[in-house]
Design an enzyme around this catalytic site. Structure first.
Site, mmCIF file in Angstrom:
data_model
loop_
_atom_site.group_PDB
_atom_site.id
_atom_site.type_symbol
_atom_site.label_atom_id
_atom_site.label_comp_id
_atom_site.label_asym_id
_atom_site.label_seq_id
_atom_site.Cartn_x
_atom_site.Cartn_y
_atom_site.Cartn_z
ATOM 1 N N ASN A 1 42.739 33.145 25.003
ATOM 2 C CA ASN A 1 41.422 33.458 25.561
ATOM 3 C C ASN A 1 40.637 34.315 24.579
ATOM 4 O OD1 ASN A 1 41.866 36.384 26.229
ATOM 5 N ND2 ASN A 1 43.508 35.486 27.466
ATOM 6 N N PRO B 1 54.086 35.392 35.272
ATOM 7 C CA PRO B 1 54.248 36.572 36.129
ATOM 8 C C PRO B 1 52.984 37.414 36.077
ATOM 9 C CG PRO B 1 55.457 36.838 34.061
ATOM 10 C CD PRO B 1 54.945 35.417 34.088
ATOM 11 N N ASP B 2 52.666 38.090 37.187
ATOM 12 C CA ASP B 2 51.520 39.004 37.186
ATOM 13 C C ASP B 2 52.032 40.404 36.828
ATOM 14 O OD1 ASP B 2 49.469 40.896 38.059
ATOM 15 O OD2 ASP B 2 48.465 39.090 38.774
ATOM 16 N N ILE B 3 51.680 40.852 35.645
ATOM 17 C CA ILE B 3 52.233 42.113 35.123
ATOM 18 C C ILE B 3 51.764 43.299 35.974
ATOM 19 C CG2 ILE B 3 52.255 43.645 33.094
ATOM 20 C CD1 ILE B 3 51.694 40.980 31.454
ATOM 21 N N PHE C 1 41.859 45.795 35.501
ATOM 22 C CA PHE C 1 40.538 45.355 35.085
ATOM 23 C C PHE C 1 40.289 44.019 35.760
ATOM 24 C CE2 PHE C 1 38.315 47.586 31.531
ATOM 25 C CZ PHE C 1 39.077 48.743 31.565
ATOM 26 N N LYS D 1 41.086 41.868 44.319
ATOM 27 C CA LYS D 1 42.235 42.113 43.416
ATOM 28 C C LYS D 1 42.799 43.526 43.639
ATOM 29 C CE LYS D 1 40.834 38.771 39.996
ATOM 30 N NZ LYS D 1 40.191 38.432 38.764
ATOM 31 N N LYS E 1 46.685 43.349 44.649
ATOM 32 C CA LYS E 1 47.680 43.835 43.678
ATOM 33 C C LYS E 1 48.088 45.279 43.946
ATOM 34 C CE LYS E 1 45.994 40.665 40.119
ATOM 35 N NZ LYS E 1 46.139 40.239 38.732
HETATM 36 O O1 PMT Z 1 39.216 42.549 24.787
HETATM 37 P P1 PMT Z 1 37.700 42.580 24.832
HETATM 38 O O2 PMT Z 1 37.078 41.497 23.977
HETATM 39 O O3 PMT Z 1 37.145 43.946 24.548
HETATM 40 O O4 PMT Z 1 37.275 42.213 26.328
HETATM 41 C C1 PMT Z 1 37.591 43.079 27.355
HETATM 42 C C2 PMT Z 1 38.035 42.353 28.622
HETATM 43 C C3 PMT Z 1 36.885 41.504 29.155
HETATM 44 C C4 PMT Z 1 39.241 41.436 28.328
HETATM 45 C C5 PMT Z 1 38.460 43.461 29.630
HETATM 46 O O5 PMT Z 1 37.367 44.296 29.895
HETATM 47 C C6 PMT Z 1 38.954 42.860 30.945
HETATM 48 O O6 PMT Z 1 38.193 42.569 31.843
HETATM 49 N N1 PMT Z 1 40.300 42.680 31.061
HETATM 50 C C7 PMT Z 1 40.945 42.014 32.177
HETATM 51 C C8 PMT Z 1 40.813 40.550 32.015
HETATM 52 C C9 PMT Z 1 41.532 39.752 33.078
HETATM 53 O O7 PMT Z 1 42.494 39.111 32.764
HETATM 54 O O8 PMT Z 1 41.105 39.888 34.260
HETATM 55 P P2 PMT Z 1 41.750 39.113 35.550
HETATM 56 O O9 PMT Z 1 40.741 39.260 36.592
HETATM 57 O O10 PMT Z 1 42.198 37.749 35.186
HETATM 58 O O11 PMT Z 1 43.053 39.972 35.883
HETATM 59 C C10 PMT Z 1 42.994 41.098 36.751
HETATM 60 C C11 PMT Z 1 43.968 42.158 36.295
HETATM 61 O O12 PMT Z 1 45.316 41.636 36.403
HETATM 62 C C12 PMT Z 1 43.808 42.602 34.871
HETATM 63 O O13 PMT Z 1 44.046 43.991 34.848
HETATM 64 C C13 PMT Z 1 44.897 41.858 34.106
HETATM 65 O O14 PMT Z 1 45.361 42.610 32.979
HETATM 66 C C14 PMT Z 1 45.976 41.742 35.157
HETATM 67 N N2 PMT Z 1 46.833 40.547 35.033
HETATM 68 C C15 PMT Z 1 46.311 39.307 35.202
HETATM 69 C C16 PMT Z 1 47.152 38.204 35.147
HETATM 70 C C17 PMT Z 1 48.532 38.399 34.881
HETATM 71 N N3 PMT Z 1 49.355 37.367 34.800
HETATM 72 N N4 PMT Z 1 49.008 39.631 34.697
HETATM 73 C C18 PMT Z 1 48.192 40.707 34.772
HETATM 74 O O15 PMT Z 1 48.640 41.843 34.592
#
Ligand code: PMT
Length: 404
Positions: free
Chosen positions: A208, A303-305, A322, A336, A340
């Site tokens: 990504n 897995p969702d970390i 995030f 979320k 979570k």
């Molecule tokens: O890296 P940059 O270019 O500076 O961009 C920053 C960013 C946009 C990546 C950052 O600000 C951001 O939003 N990060 C989270 C991106 C994301 O994966 O969001 P999500 O909505 O898909 O996931 C929600 C949360 O679950 C996140 O904290 C993610 O780290 C966590 N997650 C998601 C899936 C997974 N399998 N394991 C996780 O831990």
């Protein structure tokens, strides 16, 4: 030179009109319990008298790299080692440019290059100069290397214009120096950063657009507030902020394993990484050949970390996620937060032209019953705001509070 337990601040003064505030700054630093030594650039000497600074600091002011007498005593390397903090105030556009370029063409730039002290910059310049992309790029370079930028303030300027570019007042600079390192001292914070790569074959992967910038800026901001910061990072093209420990991984499964290995003893976990939700069920051992036909790749969930950490027996006191969303940001982030079992979630809008990389961005931070808006601003500025918010939350939890 004799060592003492007080904080040792080397004040570098460069050639801007705000240099006239240097004697007051020295006096306030000393009132705050710091030992202060002063180094002037050639330009600064047109704005402030060395004798005035010698009188208020109680020490000879250094001006010249080629000062035989001084180099025979406390030479520039000794001075570089002596300092806990180097504060450059005012930091002119020219000095910021020389530091970003790694130049060592006078005493101040040489000893900054030779020092491991925390570097603080208090920019002061005309508002157009401040907004110039060259100045902003130079500052971003210095911040990526661990430098902290204090200000500037906005207001009327010596050149007669009004806008951003005024040096912060001496009392504000001293407050920033005194407050920041202590806020999170003794706290170990574990973070994830960057993208993950899920292999399809030895040369291709699902990935990504995450650059890691948000996470690395946050790591630096937390470090600046005294935290011990550990980052488990997917592949990014960024230097590790000084003092931050980084463990490099590629896939979501590796990221989970590296996180769980380091969870014990952490007071906070922050998931900034853009983790792939799915991975190819199998990764081909050999490069997949072009057949000219459509092909199917079966994806299975990763897995969702974040959720795993939040449900873990070693769950840190503060678990922060995030959320990268393209629409309905608040609703998605709140869902979320609940699903979570997080304490806080920082949501940002992402798309092909926003969110990822070196861009101005915004964060909406949600707890169960509150919200905070940060930005729009550079990610380093957002990171400072978020780090302050997290520090306040950790302090509140330590005091037994529950309202945030
Ligand atoms: O890296 P940059 O270019 O500076 O961009 C920053 C960013 C946009 C990546 C950052 O600000 C951001 O939003 N990060 C989270 C991106 C994301 O994966 O969001 P999500 O909505 O898909 O996931 C929600 C949360 O679950 C996140 O904290 C993610 O780290 C966590 N997650 C998601 C899936 C997974 N399998 N394991 C996780 O831990």
């Amino acid at each position: 030179m004799t060592r003492s337990s007080s904080r040792r601040v080397l004040l570098g003064v460069s050639g801007g009109i705000a240099a006239y505030k240097a004697p007051e700054l020295v006096r306030r630093l000393r009132d705050a319990g710091c030992e202060v030594r002063v180094v002037l650039t050639a330009g600064a000497q047109s704005f402030v008298a060395p004798l005035a600074l010698q009188a208020v600091s109680g020490h000879r002011v250094r001006r010249d790299l080629w000062d035989e007498e001084a180099e025979a005593g406390m030479g520039h390397i000794e001075l570089a080692r002596w300092a806990d903090d180097i504060l450059v105030a005012p930091a002119t556009a020219h000095l910021i440019g020389r530091l970003a370029g790694g130049l060592a063409d006078d005493l101040l730039t040489t000893l900054i290059l030779a020092s491991q002290a925390r570097l603080w910059l208090a920019p002061a310049m005309n508002r157009i100069m401040w907004q110039h992309p060259a100045v902003q790029a130079n500052l971003a370079t210095l911040q990526a290397r661990g430098g902290r930028v204090l200000g500037p303030a906005s207001g009327s300027q010596a050149c007669g214009e009004t806008g951003p570019g005024r040096m912060l007042e001496p009392h504000e600079l001293v407050a920033a120096l005194s407050a920041a390192p202590a806020l999170l001292s003794g706290q170990r914070i574990l973070m994830t950063a960057g993208p993950t790569r899920e292999p399809l074959d030895p040369v291709r992967y699902l990935g990504n657009r995450s650059s890691g910038r948000m996470a690395y800026a946050l790591a630096a901001a937390l470090r600046d507030r005294g935290a011990e910061v550990v980052v488990v990072s997917g592949p990014v093209d960024l230097p590790v902020p000084a003092g931050v420990r980084r463990f490099e991984v590629e896939t979501a499964s590796q990221m989970l394993e590296a996180v769980l290995d380091r969870l014990a003893g952490c007071s906070a976990f922050i998931g900034v990484a853009a983790v792939a939700d799915y991975r190819p069920e199998t990764a081909s051992v050999d490069k997949i050949k072009k057949s000219g036909q459509a092909m199917n790749v079966r994806l299975i969930p990763n897995p969702d970390i974040l959720a795993t950490v939040a449900a873990h027996a070693l769950r840190p006191g503060l678990v922060v996620g995030f959320a990268a969303e393209t629409e309905a940001v608040e609703a998605a982030a709140r869902s979320k937060l609940d699903a979570k079992n997080l304490d806080l979630i920082a949501a940002n809008r992402v798309g092909s032209a926003s969110g990822f990389g070196d861009v101005v961005s915004s964060l909406e931070v949600f707890s169960r019953d509150r919200r905070w808006s940060l930005g729009p601003a550079a990610k380093t500025v957002l990171a400072d705001g978020l780090a302050d918010l997290l520090a306040a939350r950790i302090a509140q939890d330590a005091a037994g509070g529950t309202t945030t």
